[in-house]
Design a protein around this motif. Sequence first.
Motif, PDB file in Angstrom:
ATOM      1  N   TYR A  34       0.827  -1.202   0.000  1.00 49.43           N
ATOM      2  CA  TYR A  34       0.000   0.000   0.000  1.00 49.43           C
ATOM      3  C   TYR A  34       0.863   1.254   0.000  1.00 49.43           C
ATOM      4  CZ  TYR A  34      -3.660  -3.309   1.395  1.00 49.43           C
ATOM      5  OH  TYR A  34      -4.527  -4.364   1.434  1.00 49.43           O
ATOM      6  N   LYS A  35       0.463   2.202  -0.844  1.00 52.67           N
ATOM      7  CA  LYS A  35       1.168   3.481  -0.932  1.00 52.67           C
ATOM      8  C   LYS A  35       0.265   4.662  -0.619  1.00 52.67           C
ATOM      9  CE  LYS A  35       4.310   1.690  -4.489  1.00 52.67           C
ATOM     10  NZ  LYS A  35       4.797   1.844  -5.888  1.00 52.67           N
ATOM     11  N   LYS A  36      -1.052   4.427  -0.683  1.00 55.71           N
ATOM     12  CA  LYS A  36      -2.019   5.502  -0.479  1.00 55.71           C
ATOM     13  C   LYS A  36      -3.001   5.146   0.627  1.00 55.71           C
ATOM     14  CE  LYS A  36      -0.344   7.847  -3.959  1.00 55.71           C
ATOM     15  NZ  LYS A  36       0.354   9.145  -3.747  1.00 55.71           N
ATOM     16  N   VAL A  37      -3.512   6.194   1.281  1.00 59.42           N
ATOM     17  CA  VAL A  37      -4.487   6.004   2.358  1.00 59.42           C
ATOM     18  C   VAL A  37      -5.504   7.139   2.318  1.00 59.42           C
ATOM     19  CG1 VAL A  37      -3.170   7.299   4.093  1.00 59.42           C
ATOM     20  CG2 VAL A  37      -4.767   5.511   4.829  1.00 59.42           C
ATOM     21  N   GLY A  38      -6.689   6.844   2.736  1.00 57.73           N
ATOM     22  CA  GLY A  38      -7.728   7.861   2.890  1.00 57.73           C
ATOM     23  C   GLY A  38      -8.618   7.464   4.043  1.00 57.73           C
ATOM     24  N   ILE A  39      -8.991   8.434   4.863  1.00 58.97           N
ATOM     25  CA  ILE A  39      -9.784   8.139   6.057  1.00 58.97           C
ATOM     26  C   ILE A  39     -11.068   8.952   6.048  1.00 58.97           C
ATOM     27  CG2 ILE A  39      -9.847   8.277   8.590  1.00 58.97           C
ATOM     28  CD1 ILE A  39      -6.812   7.803   8.527  1.00 58.97           C
ATOM     29  N   GLY A  40     -12.164   8.273   6.293  1.00 60.36           N
ATOM     30  CA  GLY A  40     -13.460   8.929   6.408  1.00 60.36           C
ATOM     31  C   GLY A  40     -13.994   8.775   7.818  1.00 60.36           C
ATOM     32  N   ILE A  41     -14.612   9.839   8.355  1.00 58.94           N
ATOM     33  CA  ILE A  41     -15.170   9.797   9.708  1.00 58.94           C
ATOM     34  C   ILE A  41     -16.566  10.401   9.714  1.00 58.94           C
ATOM     35  CG2 ILE A  41     -14.913  10.479  12.128  1.00 58.94           C
ATOM     36  CD1 ILE A  41     -11.930  10.687  11.691  1.00 58.94           C
ATOM     37  N   ARG A  42     -17.511   9.677  10.242  1.00 58.52           N
ATOM     38  CA  ARG A  42     -18.858  10.201  10.466  1.00 58.52           C
ATOM     39  C   ARG A  42     -18.988  10.450  11.964  1.00 58.52           C
ATOM     40  NH1 ARG A  42     -24.405   9.421   8.894  1.00 58.52           N
ATOM     41  NH2 ARG A  42     -25.657  10.106  10.665  1.00 58.52           N
ATOM     42  N   SER A  43     -19.411  11.644  12.339  1.00 55.87           N
ATOM     43  CA  SER A  43     -19.512  12.027  13.747  1.00 55.87           C
ATOM     44  C   SER A  43     -20.939  12.453  14.069  1.00 55.87           C
ATOM     45  CB  SER A  43     -18.540  13.177  14.044  1.00 55.87           C
ATOM     46  OG  SER A  43     -18.690  13.637  15.359  1.00 55.87           O
ATOM     47  N   GLU A  44     -21.463  11.960  15.191  1.00 58.84           N
ATOM     48  CA  GLU A  44     -22.807  12.344  15.601  1.00 58.84           C
ATOM     49  C   GLU A  44     -22.921  12.296  17.115  1.00 58.84           C
ATOM     50  OE1 GLU A  44     -25.181   9.424  13.565  1.00 58.84           O
ATOM     51  OE2 GLU A  44     -25.180   8.060  15.287  1.00 58.84           O
ATOM     52  N   VAL A  45     -23.859  13.077  17.645  1.00 58.40           N
ATOM     53  CA  VAL A  45     -24.151  13.052  19.080  1.00 58.40           C
ATOM     54  C   VAL A  45     -25.557  12.502  19.268  1.00 58.40           C
ATOM     55  CG1 VAL A  45     -24.531  14.436  21.154  1.00 58.40           C
ATOM     56  CG2 VAL A  45     -22.604  14.960  19.658  1.00 58.40           C
ATOM     57  N   LYS A  46     -25.661  11.479  20.096  1.00 57.18           N
ATOM     58  CA  LYS A  46     -26.946  10.834  20.334  1.00 57.18           C
ATOM     59  C   LYS A  46     -27.025  10.380  21.778  1.00 57.18           C
ATOM     60  CE  LYS A  46     -29.982   7.283  18.390  1.00 57.18           C
ATOM     61  NZ  LYS A  46     -30.095   6.205  17.361  1.00 57.18           N
ATOM     62  N   ASP A  47     -28.090  10.807  22.470  1.00 59.45           N
ATOM     63  CA  ASP A  47     -28.288  10.438  23.878  1.00 59.45           C
ATOM     64  C   ASP A  47     -27.080  10.778  24.741  1.00 59.45           C
ATOM     65  OD1 ASP A  47     -30.808   9.392  23.225  1.00 59.45           O
ATOM     66  OD2 ASP A  47     -29.950   7.440  22.722  1.00 59.45           O
ATOM     67  N   GLY A  48     -26.493  11.943  24.476  1.00 58.04           N
ATOM     68  CA  GLY A  48     -25.353  12.388  25.274  1.00 58.04           C
ATOM     69  C   GLY A  48     -24.031  11.738  24.929  1.00 58.04           C
ATOM     70  N   LYS A  49     -24.013  10.889  23.914  1.00 56.24           N
ATOM     71  CA  LYS A  49     -22.789  10.203  23.506  1.00 56.24           C
ATOM     72  C   LYS A  49     -22.284  10.745  22.173  1.00 56.24           C
ATOM     73  CE  LYS A  49     -22.335   7.032  26.755  1.00 56.24           C
ATOM     74  NZ  LYS A  49     -21.088   6.891  27.559  1.00 56.24           N
ATOM     75  N   LEU A  50     -20.983  10.932  22.102  1.00 56.86           N
ATOM     76  CA  LEU A  50     -20.343  11.253  20.836  1.00 56.86           C
ATOM     77  C   LEU A  50     -19.983   9.924  20.182  1.00 56.86           C
ATOM     78  CD1 LEU A  50     -18.999  13.231  18.819  1.00 56.86           C
ATOM     79  CD2 LEU A  50     -16.907  12.993  20.173  1.00 56.86           C
ATOM     80  N   LYS A  51     -20.509   9.705  18.985  1.00 56.86           N
ATOM     81  CA  LYS A  51     -20.254   8.456  18.282  1.00 56.86           C
ATOM     82  C   LYS A  51     -19.537   8.741  16.972  1.00 56.86           C
ATOM     83  CE  LYS A  51     -24.111   6.001  20.393  1.00 56.86           C
ATOM     84  NZ  LYS A  51     -25.314   5.154  20.193  1.00 56.86           N
ATOM     85  N   LEU A  52     -18.434   8.047  16.775  1.00 55.93           N
ATOM     86  CA  LEU A  52     -17.628   8.200  15.574  1.00 55.93           C
ATOM     87  C   LEU A  52     -17.595   6.887  14.810  1.00 55.93           C
ATOM     88  CD1 LEU A  52     -14.548  10.033  17.162  1.00 55.93           C
ATOM     89  CD2 LEU A  52     -16.565  11.078  16.122  1.00 55.93           C
ATOM     90  N   TYR A  53     -17.748   6.985  13.504  1.00 59.93           N
ATOM     91  CA  TYR A  53     -17.659   5.825  12.625  1.00 59.93           C
ATOM     92  C   TYR A  53     -16.499   6.073  11.670  1.00 59.93           C
ATOM     93  CZ  TYR A  53     -22.315   4.871  14.459  1.00 59.93           C
ATOM     94  OH  TYR A  53     -23.372   4.627  15.305  1.00 59.93           O
ATOM     95  N   ILE A  54     -15.499   5.204  11.701  1.00 59.34           N
ATOM     96  CA  ILE A  54     -14.243   5.447  10.991  1.00 59.34           C
ATOM     97  C   ILE A  54     -14.007   4.383   9.935  1.00 59.34           C
ATOM     98  CG2 ILE A  54     -11.728   5.631  11.238  1.00 59.34           C
ATOM     99  CD1 ILE A  54     -13.823   6.098  14.312  1.00 59.34           C
ATOM    100  N   THR A  55     -13.614   4.830   8.753  1.00 57.19           N
ATOM    101  CA  THR A  55     -13.204   3.923   7.677  1.00 57.19           C
ATOM    102  C   THR A  55     -11.804   4.286   7.218  1.00 57.19           C
ATOM    103  OG1 THR A  55     -15.480   3.649   6.879  1.00 57.19           O
ATOM    104  CG2 THR A  55     -13.716   3.086   5.353  1.00 57.19           C
ATOM    105  N   GLU A  56     -10.925   3.311   7.198  1.00 56.49           N
ATOM    106  CA  GLU A  56      -9.582   3.489   6.652  1.00 56.49           C
ATOM    107  C   GLU A  56      -9.508   2.723   5.331  1.00 56.49           C
ATOM    108  OE1 GLU A  56      -6.964   3.827  10.793  1.00 56.49           O
ATOM    109  OE2 GLU A  56      -6.845   2.020   9.558  1.00 56.49           O
ATOM    110  N   HIS A  57      -9.191   3.420   4.244  1.00 58.57           N
ATOM    111  CA  HIS A  57      -8.998   2.797   2.948  1.00 58.57           C
ATOM    112  C   HIS A  57      -7.531   2.876   2.541  1.00 58.57           C
ATOM    113  CE1 HIS A  57     -13.398   2.871   1.276  1.00 58.57           C
ATOM    114  NE2 HIS A  57     -13.167   1.892   2.126  1.00 58.57           N
TER     115      HIS A  57
END
Length: 229
Positions: free
Chosen positions: A203-226
């Motif tokens: 691998y020579k390249k990388v890209g990262i995506g993050i979805r961030s949301e607050v729900k019921d007092g919690k910060l929730k992050l969804y992470i994808t590494e390509h």
Amino acid sequence: MKNKKLFIFLFACALVLSLGIINPTKVGAGTNDLTVSTLSSEIIDGDDLFNDDNICVIDIEEESIPLAVIKKSTNSKVRNLNSSELSKLKNNLIKVINTTRKKQAKNKTVSKLSTLEKTGSIRANEIVKKWSHTRPNGKTWVTVLTNYGISKKSLKAGENLAKVSLNAQASYTSSQLTQISNAIHKSLMNSATHKKVILNQNYKKVGIGIRSEVKDGKLKLYITEHFKN
């Protein structure tokens, strides 16, 4: 003599009790465990991906490993991460990935590719709906790469997925953002399959995506590494 021994015993008991009252131990009091969960890695490594037989899937059970602690906010007003903070998380992750690759992948670092950041962002939003390498439309995650013009020919690529949950706060310091990204990376490196993706020297390249949301007092992050060659 017996009275003397009894006195010493009672005095020792009283001392132990007094120390327990003065210095109570409250495990986890005033703290919040930052929990990182990871999903099985998926790797593709073939010259022709039109046939699903050329897709190698590595399956492991989902993990949930508390890796870091961040103090709770006393402010009742909490918020989501902003775009600047999300960018810092992504940059922190790429930085720690390359720090690891310098030591464990013969100094073969990866550079950020905007196309992979776009595909990662799409997948980060998709895994909120379906926590899987299979997309909500039923197709393999690889199709998001080809949809953005990445050729299937001789393609070597990997997808790492993770999600984070912690108490939402009124503000987030640079130190806390670093702590979160380090926790994500450590969690992935604790898994042999995710580690294999991160350290893959093809691998020579990388890209990262993050979805961030607050729900019921919690910060929730969804992470994808390509990653790709």
